[in-house]
Write a protein that holds these residues in place. Structure first.
Motif, short mmCIF file in Angstrom:
data_model
loop_
_atom_site.label_atom_id
_atom_site.label_comp_id
_atom_site.label_asym_id
_atom_site.label_seq_id
_atom_site.Cartn_x
_atom_site.Cartn_y
_atom_site.Cartn_z
N GLN A 8 0.85 -1.18 0.00
CA GLN A 8 0.00 0.00 0.00
C GLN A 8 0.89 1.23 0.00
O GLN A 8 1.85 1.31 0.74
CB GLN A 8 -0.90 0.02 1.23
N SER A 9 0.54 2.17 -0.84
CA SER A 9 1.32 3.40 -0.86
C SER A 9 0.85 4.27 0.30
O SER A 9 -0.32 4.56 0.45
CB SER A 9 1.13 4.14 -2.18
N GLU A 10 1.80 4.62 1.13
CA GLU A 10 1.48 5.45 2.29
C GLU A 10 1.67 6.91 1.91
O GLU A 10 2.77 7.35 1.62
CB GLU A 10 2.39 5.10 3.46
N GLU A 11 0.57 7.62 1.89
CA GLU A 11 0.66 9.04 1.62
C GLU A 11 0.83 9.77 2.93
O GLU A 11 0.18 9.48 3.92
CB GLU A 11 -0.61 9.52 0.91
N ILE A 12 1.73 10.73 2.95
CA ILE A 12 1.97 11.51 4.15
C ILE A 12 0.99 12.67 4.15
O ILE A 12 1.00 13.51 3.25
CB ILE A 12 3.42 12.01 4.19
N THR A 13 0.13 12.69 5.15
CA THR A 13 -0.89 13.73 5.24
C THR A 13 -0.37 14.93 6.01
O THR A 13 0.70 14.87 6.64
CB THR A 13 -2.15 13.19 5.94
#
Length: 94
Positions: free
Chosen positions: A18-23
């Motif tokens: 899963q691509s972890e997007e930095i919020t």
């Protein structure tokens, strides 16, 4: 029986990446909470290193001779890498 266990283990490990997007929340929590805690850990670890280094030198007289390096890595370098090398919002340095 062992075949079923092996298949279950392989399926558990084969989950898609899963691509972890930095919020923005990750960045705010990192800068306001984790970075200061990492800096405090680095400073306290450096103080503990100064206090414990004579004992580590004595322990390094007997093989293995890397006790001072392990002490420095655990008390100073690891918190410093967590604080200063990690991109903002990233979960870990390694």
């Amino acid at each position: 029986m062992t075949k079923n266990i092996l298949i279950c283990m392989l399926l558990a490990c084969a989950s898609p990446a899963q691509s972890e997007e930095i919020t923005t929340l990750d960045k705010v929590v990192d800068v306001s909470l984790y970075r200061p805690a990492g800096f405090l850990g680095t400073v306290l670890g450096a103080g503990a290193f100064v206090v414990l280094s004579p004992m580590a030198v004595l322990a390094g007289l007997f093989p293995p001779h890397d006790s001072i390096l392990e002490l420095a890595d655990d008390l100073v370098l690891t918190p410093a890498e967590f604080t200063f090398k990690r991109p903002i919002g990233a979960p870990s340095a390694r």
